[in-house]
Scaffold this motif. Sequence first.
Motif, PDB file in Angstrom:
ATOM      1  N   THR A 122       6.453  13.950 -12.169  1.00  0.00           N
ATOM      2  CA  THR A 122       5.416  12.978 -11.890  1.00  0.00           C
ATOM      3  C   THR A 122       5.381  12.837 -10.526  1.00  0.00           C
ATOM      4  O   THR A 122       6.117  12.464  -9.750  1.00  0.00           O
ATOM      5  CB  THR A 122       5.988  11.526 -12.753  1.00  0.00           C
ATOM      6  N   GLU A 123       4.116  12.922 -10.066  1.00  0.00           N
ATOM      7  CA  GLU A 123       3.728  12.971  -8.646  1.00  0.00           C
ATOM      8  C   GLU A 123       2.616  12.227  -8.330  1.00  0.00           C
ATOM      9  O   GLU A 123       1.520  12.336  -8.956  1.00  0.00           O
ATOM     10  CB  GLU A 123       3.495  14.492  -8.054  1.00  0.00           C
ATOM     11  N   LEU A 124       2.503  11.559  -7.265  1.00  0.00           N
ATOM     12  CA  LEU A 124       1.380  10.835  -6.586  1.00  0.00           C
ATOM     13  C   LEU A 124       0.779  11.845  -5.485  1.00  0.00           C
ATOM     14  O   LEU A 124       1.696  12.008  -4.416  1.00  0.00           O
ATOM     15  CB  LEU A 124       1.687   9.476  -6.250  1.00  0.00           C
ATOM     16  N   TYR A 125      -0.359  12.130  -5.211  1.00  0.00           N
ATOM     17  CA  TYR A 125      -1.037  12.743  -4.237  1.00  0.00           C
ATOM     18  C   TYR A 125      -2.113  11.589  -3.815  1.00  0.00           C
ATOM     19  O   TYR A 125      -3.001  11.025  -4.185  1.00  0.00           O
ATOM     20  CB  TYR A 125      -1.727  13.907  -4.576  1.00  0.00           C
ATOM     21  N   VAL A 126      -1.836  11.088  -2.614  1.00  0.00           N
ATOM     22  CA  VAL A 126      -2.529  10.011  -1.896  1.00  0.00           C
ATOM     23  C   VAL A 126      -2.880  10.317  -0.400  1.00  0.00           C
ATOM     24  O   VAL A 126      -2.000  10.818   0.414  1.00  0.00           O
ATOM     25  CB  VAL A 126      -1.773   8.679  -2.043  1.00  0.00           C
ATOM     26  N   GLY A 127      -4.147   9.884  -0.026  1.00  0.00           N
ATOM     27  CA  GLY A 127      -4.540   9.895   1.238  1.00  0.00           C
ATOM     28  C   GLY A 127      -4.431   8.220   1.633  1.00  0.00           C
ATOM     29  O   GLY A 127      -4.846   7.415   0.991  1.00  0.00           O
ATOM     30  N   VAL A 128      -3.669   7.871   2.696  1.00  0.00           N
ATOM     31  CA  VAL A 128      -3.322   6.428   3.079  1.00  0.00           C
ATOM     32  C   VAL A 128      -3.846   6.133   4.401  1.00  0.00           C
ATOM     33  O   VAL A 128      -4.078   7.034   5.308  1.00  0.00           O
ATOM     34  CB  VAL A 128      -2.023   6.309   2.879  1.00  0.00           C
ATOM     35  N   ALA A 129      -4.222   4.967   4.649  1.00  0.00           N
ATOM     36  CA  ALA A 129      -4.469   4.450   6.113  1.00  0.00           C
ATOM     37  C   ALA A 129      -3.333   4.451   6.841  1.00  0.00           C
ATOM     38  O   ALA A 129      -2.232   4.628   6.369  1.00  0.00           O
ATOM     39  CB  ALA A 129      -5.155   3.233   6.055  1.00  0.00           C
ATOM     40  N   GLU A 130      -3.553   4.632   8.371  1.00  0.00           N
ATOM     41  CA  GLU A 130      -2.236   4.464   9.064  1.00  0.00           C
ATOM     42  C   GLU A 130      -1.555   3.115   9.017  1.00  0.00           C
ATOM     43  O   GLU A 130      -2.163   2.038   8.866  1.00  0.00           O
ATOM     44  CB  GLU A 130      -2.706   4.493  10.810  1.00  0.00           C
ATOM     45  N   GLY A 131      -0.073   3.276   8.635  1.00  0.00           N
ATOM     46  CA  GLY A 131       0.512   1.999   8.657  1.00  0.00           C
ATOM     47  C   GLY A 131       0.835   1.672   6.871  1.00  0.00           C
ATOM     48  O   GLY A 131       1.596   0.826   6.700  1.00  0.00           O
ATOM     49  N   ALA A 132       0.182   2.673   6.207  1.00  0.00           N
ATOM     50  CA  ALA A 132       0.223   2.553   4.791  1.00  0.00           C
ATOM     51  C   ALA A 132       1.144   3.355   3.909  1.00  0.00           C
ATOM     52  O   ALA A 132       1.052   3.392   2.774  1.00  0.00           O
ATOM     53  CB  ALA A 132      -0.962   2.296   3.826  1.00  0.00           C
ATOM     54  N   GLN A 133       2.167   4.086   4.741  1.00  0.00           N
ATOM     55  CA  GLN A 133       2.762   5.245   3.943  1.00  0.00           C
ATOM     56  C   GLN A 133       3.590   4.717   3.030  1.00  0.00           C
ATOM     57  O   GLN A 133       4.180   5.735   2.073  1.00  0.00           O
ATOM     58  CB  GLN A 133       3.576   6.098   5.069  1.00  0.00           C
ATOM     59  N   ASP A 134       4.247   3.550   2.961  1.00  0.00           N
ATOM     60  CA  ASP A 134       5.501   3.270   2.006  1.00  0.00           C
ATOM     61  C   ASP A 134       4.546   2.630   0.600  1.00  0.00           C
ATOM     62  O   ASP A 134       5.208   2.071  -0.310  1.00  0.00           O
ATOM     63  CB  ASP A 134       5.929   2.090   2.816  1.00  0.00           C
ATOM     64  N   ILE A 135       3.309   2.290   0.672  1.00  0.00           N
ATOM     65  CA  ILE A 135       2.554   1.595  -0.230  1.00  0.00           C
ATOM     66  C   ILE A 135       2.722   2.578  -1.770  1.00  0.00           C
ATOM     67  O   ILE A 135       3.018   1.714  -2.696  1.00  0.00           O
ATOM     68  CB  ILE A 135       1.165   1.420  -0.109  1.00  0.00           C
ATOM     69  N   PRO A 136       2.800   3.859  -1.547  1.00  0.00           N
ATOM     70  CA  PRO A 136       2.787   4.504  -3.107  1.00  0.00           C
ATOM     71  C   PRO A 136       3.921   4.496  -3.727  1.00  0.00           C
ATOM     72  O   PRO A 136       3.999   4.145  -4.940  1.00  0.00           O
ATOM     73  CB  PRO A 136       2.423   5.961  -2.501  1.00  0.00           C
ATOM     74  N   GLN A 137       5.305   4.330  -3.089  1.00  0.00           N
ATOM     75  CA  GLN A 137       6.280   4.246  -3.592  1.00  0.00           C
ATOM     76  C   GLN A 137       6.632   2.988  -4.121  1.00  0.00           C
ATOM     77  O   GLN A 137       7.145   2.679  -5.136  1.00  0.00           O
ATOM     78  CB  GLN A 137       7.486   4.623  -2.304  1.00  0.00           C
ATOM     79  N   ALA A 138       5.999   1.964  -3.264  1.00  0.00           N
ATOM     80  CA  ALA A 138       6.129   0.563  -3.775  1.00  0.00           C
ATOM     81  C   ALA A 138       5.598   0.063  -5.027  1.00  0.00           C
ATOM     82  O   ALA A 138       5.912  -0.498  -5.799  1.00  0.00           O
ATOM     83  CB  ALA A 138       5.888  -0.295  -2.806  1.00  0.00           C
ATOM     84  N   TRP A 139       4.235   0.865  -5.000  1.00  0.00           N
ATOM     85  CA  TRP A 139       3.525   0.726  -6.154  1.00  0.00           C
ATOM     86  C   TRP A 139       4.137   1.502  -7.492  1.00  0.00           C
ATOM     87  O   TRP A 139       4.046   0.926  -8.652  1.00  0.00           O
ATOM     88  CB  TRP A 139       1.940   1.563  -5.843  1.00  0.00           C
ATOM     89  N   LEU A 140       4.561   2.460  -7.144  1.00  0.00           N
ATOM     90  CA  LEU A 140       5.237   3.258  -8.464  1.00  0.00           C
ATOM     91  C   LEU A 140       6.328   2.575  -9.109  1.00  0.00           C
ATOM     92  O   LEU A 140       6.415   2.530 -10.377  1.00  0.00           O
ATOM     93  CB  LEU A 140       5.761   4.913  -7.775  1.00  0.00           C
ATOM     94  N   ASN A 141       7.131   1.848  -8.294  1.00  0.00           N
ATOM     95  CA  ASN A 141       7.932   0.880  -8.924  1.00  0.00           C
ATOM     96  C   ASN A 141       7.688  -0.258  -9.436  1.00  0.00           C
ATOM     97  O   ASN A 141       8.386  -0.699 -10.587  1.00  0.00           O
ATOM     98  CB  ASN A 141       9.021   0.654  -7.480  1.00  0.00           C
ATOM     99  N   ARG A 142       6.644  -0.861  -9.112  1.00  0.00           N
ATOM    100  CA  ARG A 142       6.007  -2.245  -9.494  1.00  0.00           C
ATOM    101  C   ARG A 142       5.317  -1.604 -10.729  1.00  0.00           C
ATOM    102  O   ARG A 142       5.559  -2.437 -11.965  1.00  0.00           O
ATOM    103  CB  ARG A 142       5.110  -2.673  -8.337  1.00  0.00           C
ATOM    104  N   HIS A 143       4.715  -0.667 -10.930  1.00  0.00           N
ATOM    105  CA  HIS A 143       3.926  -0.308 -11.996  1.00  0.00           C
ATOM    106  C   HIS A 143       4.891   0.037 -13.277  1.00  0.00           C
ATOM    107  O   HIS A 143       4.440  -0.321 -14.465  1.00  0.00           O
ATOM    108  CB  HIS A 143       2.892   1.038 -11.764  1.00  0.00           C
ATOM    109  N   HIS A 144       5.900   0.764 -12.730  1.00  0.00           N
ATOM    110  CA  HIS A 144       7.196   0.911 -14.007  1.00  0.00           C
ATOM    111  C   HIS A 144       7.883  -0.130 -14.216  1.00  0.00           C
ATOM    112  O   HIS A 144       9.110   0.285 -14.962  1.00  0.00           O
ATOM    113  CB  HIS A 144       7.564   2.424 -13.551  1.00  0.00           C
ATOM    114  N   HIS A 145       7.916  -1.057 -13.552  1.00  0.00           N
ATOM    115  CA  HIS A 145       8.754  -2.251 -13.536  1.00  0.00           C
ATOM    116  C   HIS A 145      10.271  -1.894 -13.229  1.00  0.00           C
ATOM    117  O   HIS A 145      11.195  -2.137 -13.904  1.00  0.00           O
ATOM    118  CB  HIS A 145       8.910  -3.053 -14.858  1.00  0.00           C
TER     119      HIS A 145
END
Length: 422
Positions: free
Chosen positions: A53-76
């Motif tokens: 399971t992989e996320l490929y994301v383009g993020v704004a500066e300073g938002a590099q931690d958002i994908p992992q936080a979302w993955l944890n939150r989405h799957h509880h």
Amino acid sequence: MPLIALGLNHLTAPVSLREQVAFDEDAAGAALRELAREPGIEEAMILSTCNRTELYVGVAEGAQDIPQAWLNRHHHLTPGKLDEFLYRHEERDAVRHVFRVATGLDSMVLGEPQILGQVKDAYQQARLAHALKAPMDRLLQHTFAVAKRVRTDTRIGAHTVSVAFTAVRLAEQVFTDLKQACVLLIGAGDTIELAARHLAEHRARRLIVANRTLETAQDLAGRYGGYAVALADLPQHLAEADIVISSTAARQPVVTRAMVEQAMASRRRKPMFMVDIAVPRDIEESVAELPDVYLYGIDDLRQVIDDNRRSRETAAREADAIIDLQVDRYMAWRRALTTKNPALDMRQHAETYRDEVLGKARAMLAHGKPPEEALAFLANTLTNKLLHHPSARLREAALSGDLDLLHAAGRLYGLDEQDGDL
């Protein structure tokens, strides 16, 4: 806009964890749209298979931690649960990673071709969700071209062994003669179809295909000489099977311990060999505890696969060399997006001059001037306008002895390819 590849796979996480973060086909689109709406996420794609399971994301500066936080939150999941299992690649490393994934270099089965189709499906899903912008769209187009080049220019695809083939081969080791075995296939996707093809080639005595949609099962079974049953009727047919191979997209097990216990009682202790190659798993884990049942999961196939890996390692090194070159080319294109390109300004100025002079030439014709005079005016005026500023700068460079500028001008206009010096 930093590019990030974040995920886990068969090398970093056990199947028990991979199934917790997998995205089934029906829910992946909604999850992708949810991810794309996260603050700081500029573009996104989700790739979810039985092995990764992989996320490929383009993020704004300073938002590099958002994908992992979302993955944890989405799957509880509790924060930090995935930390030791996740890998994270940024920019150049992320580009190299997606190239290697799509070419099968990062797969359990080295060089397997199915992953490219799965990447293409993920790309189409991201496009439908309007989750892509130019950088990642270009990256995925480049990825498909790289995968094609690797398969054309190397032998990475020669004698590849799919997970489906490995399951059949393992079954053949347990049942020396598949011609005497009844095989039950659960599911009707690509993996099960590959298994059906291999079993037909080995002339398995009997083939049963069970699927949630009976028509789909009938279509697959008809092509390989088997017969179809609805998934709801599975308990009535399980006892017939000497070999069970299962790969569905179900979120919960489709084969329970109680079902297998009942089937084994009917079989009078005749052994049953089962291979579960689904993530999440199709067969309850506790089935492995039952007497005379031999249950193998996706991770159990790794040793069999590794035995077939060595013959393709040389081709894999050649593929990596191609990938490194293509990473350089994509990154050069990406840098150009953020670099002011004087060629664009020069073309815009030239087109402005052209339109201005062309308008005057047309006015001359409208006032009765001879066409030859209008053409001469057009050619001379346009030449003078285009060369005025470069000529002035080169005269200054000649007077001041600025050889770097003189040589650069020669390269720019191709004069260094002609006889004589500037």
